[in-house]
Scaffold this motif. Structure first.
Motif, short mmCIF file in Angstrom:
data_model
loop_
_atom_site.label_atom_id
_atom_site.label_comp_id
_atom_site.label_asym_id
_atom_site.label_seq_id
_atom_site.Cartn_x
_atom_site.Cartn_y
_atom_site.Cartn_z
N ARG A 1 0.87 -1.19 0.00
CA ARG A 1 0.00 0.00 0.00
C ARG A 1 0.90 1.23 0.00
NH1 ARG A 1 -5.56 -0.03 2.85
NH2 ARG A 1 -6.05 -0.66 0.72
N ASP A 2 0.88 1.96 -1.10
CA ASP A 2 1.74 3.13 -1.28
C ASP A 2 1.02 4.08 -2.23
OD1 ASP A 2 3.68 5.04 -1.74
OD2 ASP A 2 5.09 3.68 -2.74
N ALA A 3 0.26 5.02 -1.66
CA ALA A 3 -0.56 5.90 -2.49
C ALA A 3 0.28 6.71 -3.47
CB ALA A 3 -1.38 6.84 -1.59
N SER B 1 0.13 5.95 -7.75
CA SER B 1 -0.59 6.93 -8.54
C SER B 1 0.21 7.38 -9.75
CB SER B 1 -0.94 8.16 -7.66
OG SER B 1 -1.82 7.79 -6.61
N GLU C 1 -5.34 8.96 -9.29
CA GLU C 1 -5.12 8.58 -7.89
C GLU C 1 -5.48 7.11 -7.72
OE1 GLU C 1 -6.45 10.13 -3.44
OE2 GLU C 1 -7.75 10.47 -5.17
N ARG C 2 -4.60 6.35 -7.08
CA ARG C 2 -4.86 4.92 -6.84
C ARG C 2 -4.59 4.55 -5.39
NH1 ARG C 2 -1.89 4.80 -11.48
NH2 ARG C 2 -3.00 4.27 -13.40
N ASP C 3 -5.48 3.73 -4.87
CA ASP C 3 -5.26 3.06 -3.60
C ASP C 3 -5.25 1.57 -3.92
OD1 ASP C 3 -5.12 2.09 -1.06
OD2 ASP C 3 -7.06 2.87 -0.39
N ARG C 4 -4.06 1.08 -4.22
CA ARG C 4 -3.87 -0.26 -4.79
C ARG C 4 -4.69 -0.37 -6.07
NH1 ARG C 4 -2.43 -5.09 -0.82
NH2 ARG C 4 -1.17 -5.48 -2.66
N GLN D 1 -7.94 0.44 -6.43
CA GLN D 1 -9.09 1.34 -6.40
C GLN D 1 -8.69 2.71 -6.94
OE1 GLN D 1 -12.20 0.22 -4.86
NE2 GLN D 1 -13.00 1.94 -6.05
N GLY E 1 -9.14 6.74 -7.57
CA GLY E 1 -9.71 7.90 -6.90
C GLY E 1 -9.88 9.05 -7.87
#
Length: 358
Positions: free
Chosen positions: A295-297, A301, A313-316, A318, A320
């Motif tokens: 997990r490394d925003a 990204s 923007e990515r959260d793994r 997902q 954004g």
């Protein structure tokens, strides 16, 4: 329609001593009657080399395309993923060893002919089909037929591969692919020979071929293994080579290793090592560098190389905030973001949905 027990293949020739040499990949396995190559799914029957895994899979799943990983190819969309059994490399750290190293054809319990796969992808709303889990070059005939069936229905084809394939079959295979993620396992012949049972140059040749001779969207992944392929010197040499031969816009993914199969003695990759590798790659001018399996925003990204704006923007897996317009341009400065974008992103998210084909 049941899967055939075997289908003839095209890439082989007869040697003077009567053996048949498989020419699909640089292993060039030399086969007597009844023998199989290292990949296990190609073998000799009589006077031909056949494929045993045509139309047979180890299972199906609908994934986010970012899991392949592909961050610049139809972001946010679902992909129907499947593989077969076997592999033409012998990586001691294989993360999918239960399928890629399988020597039991019972692993291939699911039957799916190319037209069925294509139809199922369209029925479930998948924008693409991914040949993954084990290396698709070893089931080339099955993959190509499936890609052709998909193209007829407007479904894209994605290859997740180590790129260990000979020149003639390479041309045929990638002619039918829309996107590929190639696993560049290291940047040393020692690593490829001792840990993977292969050779580095063949993979570099594949990378150059895809970039220079095809329209396939290309991304590259390197799994960082502590003490094996993660030194500053090797990472600097690798990313400098990528910049020189592939350019600055081919996305590069550094992913975290976890102990598996024959490399249980190694520790997990620290997040700091992934971030260090990303800094080195960006210092060498690569525009799109990612960290994965953590997990490394920031490292997950996408940033505009023109103004630095975070455009995806990515959260793994997902997505954004999205700041790319319908033409693929940065909303901040108008710089074109490299990739295959078709309007707004999809919203599949992080879900992974097992699929049972009817």
């Amino acid at each position: 329609m049941p899967a055939p027990a075997s289908v003839p293949t095209d890439y082989w020739h007869r040697l003077e001593d009567g053996r048949l040499q498989c020419d699909l990949c640089p292993r060039f396995c030399k086969l007597r009657e009844g023998q199989r190559g290292l990949c296990y799914v190609r073998g000799r029957e009589g006077d031909t080399v056949v494929l045993y895994s045509y139309g047979r899979s180890s299972g199906f799943c609908i994934d986010p395309i970012e899991k392949k990983p592909l961050n610049h190819f139809l972001p946010g969309t679902p992909v129907l993923s499947f593989g077969t059994a076997g592999c033409n490399l012998a990586c001691k750290f294989c993360q999918n060893w239960d399928m890629s190293k399988s020597r039991e054809m019972d692993t291939l319990a699911a039957v799916a002919m190319p037209a069925t796969l294509a139809g199922e992808a369209r029925r479930t709303g998948c924008r693409s089909v991914a040949f993954t889990y084990n290396d698709p070059v070893i089931f080339l005939e099955y993959a190509v037929d499936t890609a052709q069936a998909c193209a007829e229905l407007g479904v894209k084809s994605v290859a997740v591969s180590a790129g260990y394939i000979s020149a003639a079959p390479r041309q045929r295979f990638f002619h039918h692919m829309d996107a590929a993620n190639i696993d560049l396992k290291a940047f040393s012949e020692r690593f490829y020979k001792q840990i993977c049972g292969g050779h580095l140059q063949a993979v570099l040749d594949t990378l150059c071929y895809i970039k220079d001779e095809t329209s396939v969207w290309l991304e590259v992944t390197t799994l960082l293994i502590p003490g094996e392929n993660d030194s500053d010197a090797e990472l600097d040499a690798m990313t400098a080579w990528l910049r020189e031969h592939l350019g600055t816009d081919v996305p590069l993914h550094f992913t975290a290793f976890h102990p598996d199969w024959k490399m249980q003695d190694k520790t997990r990759t620290p997040a700091a090592s992934l971030k260090r590798a990303r800094r080195i790659a960006m210092g060498n001018g690569l525009n799109y560098v990612y960290t994965g399996n953590v997990r490394d925003a920031e490292g997950g990204s996408t940033y505009c190389p023109g103004c630095g704006l975070r455009v995806i923007e990515r959260d793994r897996y997902q997505l954004g905030r999205w700041q790319i317009d319908s033409a693929g341009l940065c909303c901040g400065c108008g710089t074109r973001i490299a990739g295959v974008f078709e309007g707004p992103p999809g919203h599949w998210g992080a879900q992974c949905q097992p699929l049972r084909l009817s």
